[in-house]
Design an enzyme around this catalytic site. Structure first.
Site, PDB file in Angstrom:
ATOM      1  N   LYS A   5      11.994  -5.353   1.047  1.00  0.00           N
ATOM      2  CA  LYS A   5      11.401  -3.879   1.113  1.00  0.00           C
ATOM      3  C   LYS A   5      13.546  -3.383   2.104  1.00  0.00           C
ATOM      4  CE  LYS A   5       8.991  -0.136   2.578  1.00  0.00           C
ATOM      5  NZ  LYS A   5       7.142   0.113   3.503  1.00  0.00           N
TER       6      LYS A   5
ATOM      7  N   GLU B 223      -9.635   2.440   2.123  1.00  0.00           N
ATOM      8  CA  GLU B 223     -10.377   3.828   3.234  1.00  0.00           C
ATOM      9  C   GLU B 223     -11.909   3.592   2.821  1.00  0.00           C
ATOM     10  OE1 GLU B 223      -6.173   5.188   2.421  1.00  0.00           O
ATOM     11  OE2 GLU B 223      -7.646   4.040   0.918  1.00  0.00           O
TER      12      GLU B 223
ATOM     13  N   ARG C 155     -11.068   9.891  -0.063  1.00  0.00           N
ATOM     14  CA  ARG C 155     -11.188   8.656  -1.018  1.00  0.00           C
ATOM     15  C   ARG C 155     -12.547   7.771  -0.201  1.00  0.00           C
ATOM     16  NH1 ARG C 155      -6.021   4.939  -1.771  1.00  0.00           N
ATOM     17  NH2 ARG C 155      -6.372   4.957  -3.932  1.00  0.00           N
TER      18      ARG C 155
END
Length: 648
Positions: A291, A376, A404
């Site tokens: 990244k 979640e 969610r």
């Protein structure tokens, strides 16, 4: 040569790219040059507008290889999550739009069907692309269409349960489908869980020294996809145990495995993708990347590799905005103070420790914070278990992401009357990230949950106070919601009626203006404007908006008109709830509710969007003046808001 100078003309090769076909014609040497030009372009453009720079620097070669092997848009390229699609946008003819990235009239920060035929899925929530891909592959097979489906999935997204549900179905269906796992050891922060451990073990294997030269080691410690879960999900008698032959993990599912490959080696990725494309069934291509690759400030940013900064200096990577106290900072500091006093308080987050402020608690009390990955639903039910065990969990997520876990909040937490506090950052209209990230649904969606209390602080002082009140609740769940950005200046109350703060009042009781949360200051401005027209306005902050405070209904009964203004959807929102409570109490005062229409609102600044929605002080004052003037009109006379303002 500076970054700015190097991208003045988009680079010699990049300037000639108007679609994927241009990339297909390039030589290996040209591709390496193009990759460097794309990185310079990204840094120069995103440094001005802000955006997801770190994730996109890491997928330059992966995206180039995908567009060389597959034929978009006939072949469908899906991005999970969509914030790593900037390079895809560049290669599909949208370079010019980057001057206004994430700004009104410019490119979205996520894939957008309105922008290009090359974009298909717009939902930027993680762990969804494999389910889309499964459905697409099934549809094409049933219709007899020879089209490839490719999903680029971050290793962080694989910590989400939907990915594993999808993998199980993808394997069963056996349709041609290519899953590219972008393994950089991170989602926002270092990826957590058993899968992260497994992928990390591949990086430590001596047989992959070339790959190891290009990646950082990132290890997690919380088991997520270990042997027990693997046996339950897939009914096999072995777990993830073979670090030397990682294909066993996926091939036991019936999905072929290729890799790991160096995700920054275009030729290696192309070779793997072509093999996967020609296989005729589901294939996972495991690509190891870094990244922020190629940009030192991002590579050296240990927190999140410049995941999604605001505008920054292109040469140094330093943010340009003057540091200010954010809502998140206030929450983070107060949570630590509470945790110092109460050893039963623990923190939970879903792969977003730094963005939600939970990292501050982790630094002080590392053994009392749990990062469950992008999961979640699991976070909510795990919090229920922690509460059953005698603790008080504080679950910190973005408002948009708690949607969610509605079922878990409803049945796993609330039905058991468990003391779990959900802290929702970025509530309301958040601006540049667009409709999938707007936190406008929570007060409406979670307002139907029995026993759930919802608080909306207006400033730093009320945030601290309401957080303490929420954590003090021991007979059910609570939600504390606040917006993003710089925290508002403290706005003291004139007095408190029960749990309701009265912020302003006058001798006349014409209008009760119920200003929810961060709209308190707007309410004060509206009161001044309406007072100039000769009407008296009482401005109140309900503080706790669900259930509706009885005192708020009593205050409503003492006024001629009630107006609510909230940073959430009107349908099922605070205005709806207050209207119902007033009907139940036989209070027949007229009520008007102002809020966000239930729709997909485009990206732009928060101020721009609120102006579009007529949720500014000027607009609200004009409406309120018109409505109260209408009550004074002679029988048969109708006064419109604009007319009323003109008369006064």
């Amino acid at each position: 040569m500076s970054v700015e100078e190097g991208t003045a003309n988009h680079g010699r090769l990049l300037g000639a790219v108007r679609g994927p076909q241009d990339v297909k014609r390039m030589t290996a040497e040209q591709l390496d040059i193009l990759a460097a030009e794309i990185r310079d372009f990204l840094i120069a453009k995103v440094s001005r507008t802000g955006g997801h720079v770190g994730p996109n620097l890491g997928v330059v070669e992966l995206t180039l290889a995908m567009h060389r092997v597959f034929d978009s848009p006939r072949d469908r390229l899906l991005f999970d999550t969509g914030h790593q699609a900037y390079v895809h946008k560049i290669l599909t003819g949208r370079q010019d739009g980057f001057d206004k990235l994430r700004q009104r009239g410019g490119l979205s920060g996520y894939p957008s069907q309105a922008e290009s035929e090359h974009d298909l899925i717009e939902n930027s929530h993680a762990s969804t692309a494999l389910s889309y891909a499964d459905g697409l592959a099934k549809a094409y097979a049933l219709r007899g269409e020879q089209r490839s489906v490719v999903a680029l999935v971050g290793d962080g997204a694989l910590t989400g349960g939907m990915c594993w549900e999808a993998l199980n179905n993808i394997a069963t269906a056996g349709n041609p489908l290519v899953i590219v796992v972008n393994d950089n050891g991170r989602s926002y922060s270092p990826t957590i869980g058993g899968l992260a451990d497994h992928l990390s073990s591949l990086r430590l294997n001596p047989g992959y020294e070339k790959v190891l030269d290009t990646v950082k080691d990132a290890l997690g410690s919380t088991p997520l996809v270990g042997k027990p879960m693997y046996e339950v999900l897939h009914a096999v008698k072995k777990g993830i145990k073979d670090a030397v032959a990682p294909q066993a993990m996926f091939e036991d599912l019936g999905i072929k495995y290729v890799g790991p490959v160096d995700g920054h080696d275009i030729a290696a990725v192309e070779s793997a993708l072509r093999a996967a494309k020609n296989f005729g069934g589901p294939v996972i291509v495991h690509a190891v990347t870094r990244k922020g690759y190629g940009y030192r400030p991002a590579e050296e940013d240990e927190a999140d590799c410049l995941h999604g900064p605001s505008a920054f200096d292109a040469e140094t990577g330093k943010l340009l905005a003057v540091p200010s106290v954010k809502w998140t900072n206030v929450f983070a500091d107060e949570l630590v103070a509470i945790a110092d006093e109460r050893p039963d308080v623990v923190g939970i987050t879903a792969a977003m420790a730094e963005p939600t402020g939970i990292a501050t608690l982790a630094r002080k009390h590392p053994h009392r914070v749990y990062d469950v990955g992008i999961a979640e639903q699991h976070a909510a039910t795990s919090a229920a278990g922690l509460a059953m065990g005698g603790l008080h969990p504080v679950v910190a997520v973005y408002a948009t992401f708690l949607n969610r876990a509605f079922d878990q909040v409803l049945l796993d937490v609330a039905m058991h009357r468990l003391p779990v506090t959900f802290v929702l950052d970025r509530a309301g209209i958040t601006g540049p990230d667009g409709p999938s990230h707007y936190g406008i649904w929570d007060m409406s969606v979670f307002g139907v949950v029995p026993g759930l209390r919802i608080a909306a602080p207006r400033d730093a002082g009320s945030l601290r106070e309401e957080l303490r009140e929420a954590i003090a609740v021991d007979d059910g769940p609570t939600i504390l919601r606040f917006p993003t950005g710089t925290v508002a200046a403290d706005l003291p109350a004139v007095r408190r009626v029960g749990t309701v703060d009265v912020l302003a009042e006058s001798a006349r009781t014409d209008v009760l203006l119920v200003a929810v949360g961060s709209f308190a200051q707007l309410g004060m401005e509206v009161a001044v404007r309406v007072a100039e027209q000769g009407y008296g306005v009482t401005v109140v902050d309900p503080r706790w908006v669900r259930p509706v405070p009885a005192e708020l209904v009593e205050l409503a009964a003492g006024h001629r008109l009630v107006v609510t203004v909230e940073d959430g959807v009107r349908v099922g929102g605070v205005g709806d709830a207050l209207a119902q409570a007033m009907r139940d109490a036989d209070v027949r005062v007229p009520l008007r509710d102002l809020g966000v229409p239930a729709d997909w609102h485009p990206h732009g600044t928060r101020a721009q969007i609120l102006a579009d929605l007529r949720l500014t002080a000027q607009d609200v004052a004009r409406d309120v003046t018109g409505w109260i003037s209408g009550l004074d009109a002679q029988p048969g006379e109708t006064v419109q808001p604009d007319e009323a303002a003109a008369k006064n």
